[in-house]
Design an enzyme around this catalytic site. Structure first.
Site, short mmCIF file in Angstrom:
data_model
loop_
_atom_site.label_atom_id
_atom_site.label_comp_id
_atom_site.label_asym_id
_atom_site.label_seq_id
_atom_site.Cartn_x
_atom_site.Cartn_y
_atom_site.Cartn_z
N LEU A 202 4.39 -2.71 7.16
CA LEU A 202 4.68 -1.90 5.98
C LEU A 202 4.64 -2.81 4.76
O LEU A 202 5.35 -3.81 4.71
CB LEU A 202 6.07 -1.27 6.13
CG LEU A 202 6.49 -0.22 5.12
CD1 LEU A 202 5.70 1.06 5.32
CD2 LEU A 202 7.99 0.06 5.27
N HIS A 203 3.79 -2.48 3.77
CA HIS A 203 3.78 -3.34 2.59
C HIS A 203 3.30 -2.66 1.31
O HIS A 203 3.45 -3.20 0.23
CB HIS A 203 2.89 -4.56 2.84
CG HIS A 203 1.43 -4.26 2.78
ND1 HIS A 203 0.75 -3.68 3.84
CD2 HIS A 203 0.50 -4.43 1.80
CE1 HIS A 203 -0.51 -3.53 3.51
NE2 HIS A 203 -0.71 -3.96 2.28
N ARG A 204 2.71 -1.46 1.39
CA ARG A 204 2.10 -0.87 0.21
C ARG A 204 3.16 -0.39 -0.78
O ARG A 204 4.20 0.16 -0.38
CB ARG A 204 1.18 0.28 0.61
CG ARG A 204 0.01 -0.16 1.47
CD ARG A 204 -0.97 0.97 1.69
NE ARG A 204 -1.67 1.27 0.46
CZ ARG A 204 -2.78 0.64 0.04
NH1 ARG A 204 -3.29 -0.34 0.78
NH2 ARG A 204 -3.35 0.97 -1.07
N ARG A 238 7.21 -8.55 0.42
CA ARG A 238 7.47 -7.44 -0.50
C ARG A 238 8.43 -6.43 0.14
O ARG A 238 9.35 -5.93 -0.51
CB ARG A 238 6.16 -6.74 -0.86
CG ARG A 238 6.34 -5.38 -1.53
CD ARG A 238 5.04 -4.59 -1.49
NE ARG A 238 4.10 -5.06 -2.48
CZ ARG A 238 4.12 -4.69 -3.75
NH1 ARG A 238 5.03 -3.83 -4.17
NH2 ARG A 238 3.23 -5.16 -4.59
N ASP A 279 0.72 1.01 7.03
CA ASP A 279 0.06 1.50 5.81
C ASP A 279 -1.08 0.58 5.40
O ASP A 279 -1.61 0.68 4.30
CB ASP A 279 1.07 1.67 4.66
CG ASP A 279 1.87 0.40 4.37
OD1 ASP A 279 1.49 -0.68 4.86
OD2 ASP A 279 2.87 0.49 3.63
#
Length: 363
Positions: A202-204, A238, A279
């Site tokens: 998950l990073h967007r 992030r 994502d």
């Protein structure tokens, strides 16, 4: 034929451009903008994919999009002025790629866009603007699929600038996927068994910068880990910052929390997961090579080819957990599903690059 400046700044660019740089050999000059600067996302990955001769232009990561592009553009312009390459190559839709494309255009240097023609038709995505801008100023557009070519032609880009090449991710996956024995060791180190765990990334910004979306994803992953199968979550810097800022780390207790993984280790875990939740655009491609099912946590995708057999697109909410549980229950057999991203992309791209260089020299 002259030097080819390969501009990159993120982990996916390193992975996908490494096969091309390897084939170009001494003609390749790698320029790193520093968009990803964390060791797990940068220097360790560069070493893993054998990109050892890299010129670091600074560190723009962690800053706003405009500052990232502007700072990288200035550094690249200075570099090109001092040592003009015969050609510039960028990949994908990152801020580093846009900076490289603009720097090449400003200096009148031929520009190659690897992974051209991807479109989500979602103008809320910064990457959508990046990829459109890059495509329209590129001299050679290396499109992975026929659908990507159709997107480019629909925007009026001349056919002679476009080549169908496939995607280098296919070669990268096969090169870095560990052997069966080594994969067994990696799964054992994480205390999981084949087809009996969920792997998540998950990073967007649409997920990490939206507290409600992030909380929902955490809730769904934790519920799966508590009631269905173990969940391994590889946490991007992030994402970790967002989890801390929103007080959500405690809610993730049922989930096995991992740092960003070496590429080979990630592929090993992806190869044997019952389902992957992500994502990431790159993961949407990798699952088509590894033949594993994927739940894409996004509102849109620029890779509809992956949705045909391998992936389902869902937004954060109960639909996420439902999609994961349905996939676990159905255990789809994807062994014979066709990878849509071709083969031998590296050779096709380098051949097209050499043809463009020859035409440029003859002009």
């Amino acid at each position: 034929m002259g030097t080819i400046a390969i501009v990159l700044g993120t982990r996916p660019e390193m992975i996908k451009l490494a096969p091309i740089a390897g084939r170009l050999g001494d003609r390749a000059r790698i320029l790193h903008t520093g968009q990803h600067f964390d060791d797990a996302l940068s220097s360790s990955i560069l070493s893993e994919v054998s990109l050892t001769e890299v010129a670091a232009l600074g560190m723009v990561g962690g800053r706003s999009r405009g500052v990232q592009i502007g700072a990288a553009l200035c550094a690249l312009d200075e570099n090109f002025a001092a040592n003009r390459p015969a050609m510039v190559m960028v990949q994908g839709d990152t801020n580093a790629a846009l900076a490289g494309a603009l720097a090449a255009n400003a200096r009148g240097i031929p520009l190659v866009h690897v992974e051209a023609g991807l479109r989500s038709n979602d103008r809320a995505m910064p990457e959508e603007h990046n990829r459109i801008l890059i495509d329209h100023i590129s001299d050679l557009l290396c499109a992975p699929t026929a659908g990507n070519i159709a997107n480019l032609r629909a925007e009026g880009i001349a056919s002679q600038r476009i080549r169908l090449t496939g995607n280098t991710i296919v070669e990268a996956v096969w090169q870095h996927l560990p052997s069966a024995g080594r994969r067994d060791e990696i799964l054992g180190a994480h205390s999981v068994k084949p087809d009996a765990y969920v792997l998540a990334t998950l990073h967007r910004p649409e997920n990490t910068d939206d507290p409600a979306a992030l909380r929902t994803i955490v809730t769904e992953l934790s519920d799966i880990a508590s009631n269905s199968l173990p969940v391994l979550l590889s946490i991007h810097p992030r994402t970790r910052a967002a989890l801390v800022a929103n007080g959500l780390l405690e809610s993730l207790e049922p989930v096995s929390q991992l740092p960003p993984l070496p590429y080979g280790e990630f592929l090993a875990l992806a190869r044997h997961a019952a389902v992957i939740v992500s994502d990431s655009g790159g993961v949407q491609e990798e699952v088509t090579v590894l033949k594993r099912p994927l739940v894409v946590v996004r509102r849109s995708t620029e890779r509809p080819e992956s949705l045909r057999h391998f992936a389902a697109l869902v937004t954060p909410g109960p639909a996420l957990g439902d999609a994961v549980r349905r996939t676990i229950a159905s255990a789809p057999d994807l062994a014979n599903a066709r990878c849509p991203y071709g083969e031998h992309a590296t050779a096709r791209i380098v051949e097209a690059v050499n043809e463009l260089l020859a035409r440029t020299a003859a002009a």
